[in-house]
Design an enzyme around this catalytic site. Structure first.
Site, mmCIF file in Angstrom:
data_model
loop_
_atom_site.group_PDB
_atom_site.id
_atom_site.type_symbol
_atom_site.label_atom_id
_atom_site.label_comp_id
_atom_site.label_asym_id
_atom_site.label_seq_id
_atom_site.Cartn_x
_atom_site.Cartn_y
_atom_site.Cartn_z
ATOM 1 C CG ASP A 97 -2.005 1.029 1.142
ATOM 2 O OD1 ASP A 97 -2.342 1.459 0.019
ATOM 3 O OD2 ASP A 97 -2.527 1.416 2.201
ATOM 4 C CG HIS A 104 -4.212 10.744 2.247
ATOM 5 N ND1 HIS A 104 -5.286 10.651 3.112
ATOM 6 C CD2 HIS A 104 -3.324 9.794 2.658
ATOM 7 C CE1 HIS A 104 -5.057 9.686 3.989
ATOM 8 N NE2 HIS A 104 -3.877 9.150 3.737
ATOM 9 C CD GLU A 170 -5.896 4.940 4.471
ATOM 10 O OE1 GLU A 170 -5.200 4.113 3.851
ATOM 11 O OE2 GLU A 170 -5.437 5.773 5.278
ATOM 12 C CD GLU A 172 -5.417 2.958 -0.262
ATOM 13 O OE1 GLU A 172 -4.565 2.363 -0.944
ATOM 14 O OE2 GLU A 172 -5.309 3.147 0.972
ATOM 15 C CG ASP A 204 -5.761 0.519 3.650
ATOM 16 O OD1 ASP A 204 -5.866 -0.490 4.370
ATOM 17 O OD2 ASP A 204 -4.840 1.357 3.765
ATOM 18 N NE ARG A 208 -7.714 6.914 9.241
ATOM 19 C CZ ARG A 208 -7.011 6.641 8.143
ATOM 20 N NH1 ARG A 208 -5.755 6.225 8.239
ATOM 21 N NH2 ARG A 208 -7.559 6.750 6.956
ATOM 22 C CD GLN A 211 -2.927 4.962 10.467
ATOM 23 O OE1 GLN A 211 -4.151 5.012 10.351
ATOM 24 N NE2 GLN A 211 -2.110 5.478 9.567
ATOM 25 C CE LYS A 224 -3.377 2.459 7.208
ATOM 26 N NZ LYS A 224 -4.198 3.293 6.331
ATOM 27 C CB THR A 228 -7.259 -4.742 2.331
ATOM 28 O OG1 THR A 228 -6.356 -4.420 3.387
ATOM 29 C CG2 THR A 228 -7.103 -3.724 1.208
ATOM 30 C CD GLU A 330 -7.515 12.820 3.767
ATOM 31 O OE1 GLU A 330 -6.943 13.652 3.051
ATOM 32 O OE2 GLU A 330 -7.769 11.660 3.399
HETATM 33 MN MN MN Z 1 -4.034 2.928 2.609
#
Ligand code: MN
Length: 383
Positions: A97, A104, A170, A172, A204, A208, A211, A224, A228, A330
């Site tokens: 990844d 971002h 996420e 992606e 993904d 948070r 993480q 993570k 996925t 975000e």
């Molecule tokens: Mn990611």
């Protein structure tokens, strides 16, 4: 109009536990490729695309041309897509990844490291990435069970254990490797399309709070790796010629192995992120600073080899505008801003029962739009 151009590949069965085989999506039908008279036909009576993918670009292009001819002539091997079960299309080898959206990376940098410059000094010199967990890549529709783990807010003295309070997505784009490479031999940027078969959508899922506590100094780990999600259809690179765009201007000179002036692989995909059916964001993939061709060149420049089924994800796609951010951290600025939904409710992070879907389209030939379908999943309570 009948779409004989996109021809995305996937794996389906006619009942949930039925025999799996390779299919190609054509409008609202799925072409049962395993029933066709094609070279290496046994590759398609398979539970993954890997055998087909391993044969390389010349074979992929030959099969694509034969499928287009068969469809133009008419074929009886089209099944209604509704009612078919779609499976993980590839046996995922290695999963990497990246972190290739400047918007971002700057947003996350401002939130996670408010006293430092938003981009780390290496960011404009190389595509930053980490090795993920290929065994927990699953097909769209797989629910995400809220992960538990260690969480420690900056104001806490010690960590506590429990369900993540900051479950996120996420949005992606994923790139699927077909042709392997030799250990010890880098893959030059110009060989991208010899190795990469096609493109899928990736969510993904990210915790948070897990993480933030675990990621220093070695990067993402349990925040993570719990799931996925990928879309069931892989759109061939061969279908995306009209979607190619140059990457945005770079403000730092590139080392020669990353110089993509002759090999522009920006792709003008328009992503849409929906929460419980409501569009909350529209991230533009064409704004990505690093392309997948640069990521592939960087991934192999030390001699690391590619395997059939390798999955390279772009990193969260975020554009410059607020409604183009590809993650809830975000969109809600880490809880400091509120995302208000149509029913008046608000979100910072995901709640149990929430359903997140990511879809995308791209320019096709003659003003048409190519659809990538969607990757979707529902949040289930922690176990
Ligand atoms: Mn990611």
């Amino acid at each position: 109009m009948t779409d004989h151009h996109t021809l995305p590949f996937g794996v389906f069965s006619q009942t949930p536990d039925g025999e799996r085989r390779v299919g190609v999506r054509v409008d609202d039908t799925v072409l049962d490729v395993s029933r066709l008279d094609l070279p290496h036909a046994a590759d398609f009576a398979s539970s993954s695309l890997n055998a087909f993918l391993a044969r390389g670009r010349a074979h992929w292009d030959d099969v694509r041309a034969r499928l287009q001819a068969l469809l133009a002539a008419g074929t009886e091997h089209l099944l209604p897509a509704q009612g078919l079960t779609l499976h993980l299309p590839i046996e995922v080898a290695d999963y990497v990844d990246f972190y290739s959206s400047r918007h971002h990376a700057e947003n996350i940098g401002r939130m996670f490291r408010p006293d430092s410059p938003p981009l780390t000094p290496n960011w404009t010199h190389l595509p930053i990435g980490y090795h993920g967990r290929s065994g927990t890549v699953a097909v769209s529709g797989t629910p995400v069970v809220r992960p538990s783990g260690q969480r420690k807010a900056p104001t806490d003295d010690v960590p506590t254990f429990g369900p993540s309070r900051r479950l996120d997505i996420e949005a992606e784009v994923g790139f699927v490797v077909g042709t392997p490479s030799d250990l010890g031999t880098p893959v030059p940027i110009g060989d991208f399309a010899e190795h990469v078969f096609g493109v899928c959508l990736v969510n993904d899922w990210s915790s948070r709070d897990l993480q933030a506590w675990e990621y220093v100094p070695l990067g993402p780990f349990l925040g993570k790796s719990f799931l996925t999600s990928v879309s069931p259809w892989v759109v061939p690179l061969a279908a995306l010629e009209a979607a190619r765009v140059p990457a945005p201007p770079r403000d730092t000179p590139l080392l020669p192995y990353l110089d993509d002036a002759e090999h522009p692989w920006g792709l003008d995909l328009e992503l849409t992120v929906s929460l419980n059916g409501e569009v909350v964001s529209s991230p533009p993939f064409g704004s990505m600073y690093w392309t997948a061709a640069q990521q592939l060149a960087h991934l192999t420049v030390n001699g690391a080899s590619l395997r059939t089924g390798d999955l390279l994800a772009s990193g969260t796609v975020s554009g410059p505008q607020r409604d183009q951010r590809g993650s809830f951290i975000e969109l809600g600025w880490g809880g400091a801003e509120v995302l208000t939904l149509a029913d008046g409710s608000t979100r910072s992070f995901l709640e149990d029962g929430d359903v997140v879907s990511i879809s995308a389209t791209a320019p096709g030939p003659g003003g048409t739009r190519i659809s990538f379908g969607e990757v979707t999943g529902e949040v289930l309570p922690a176990r």
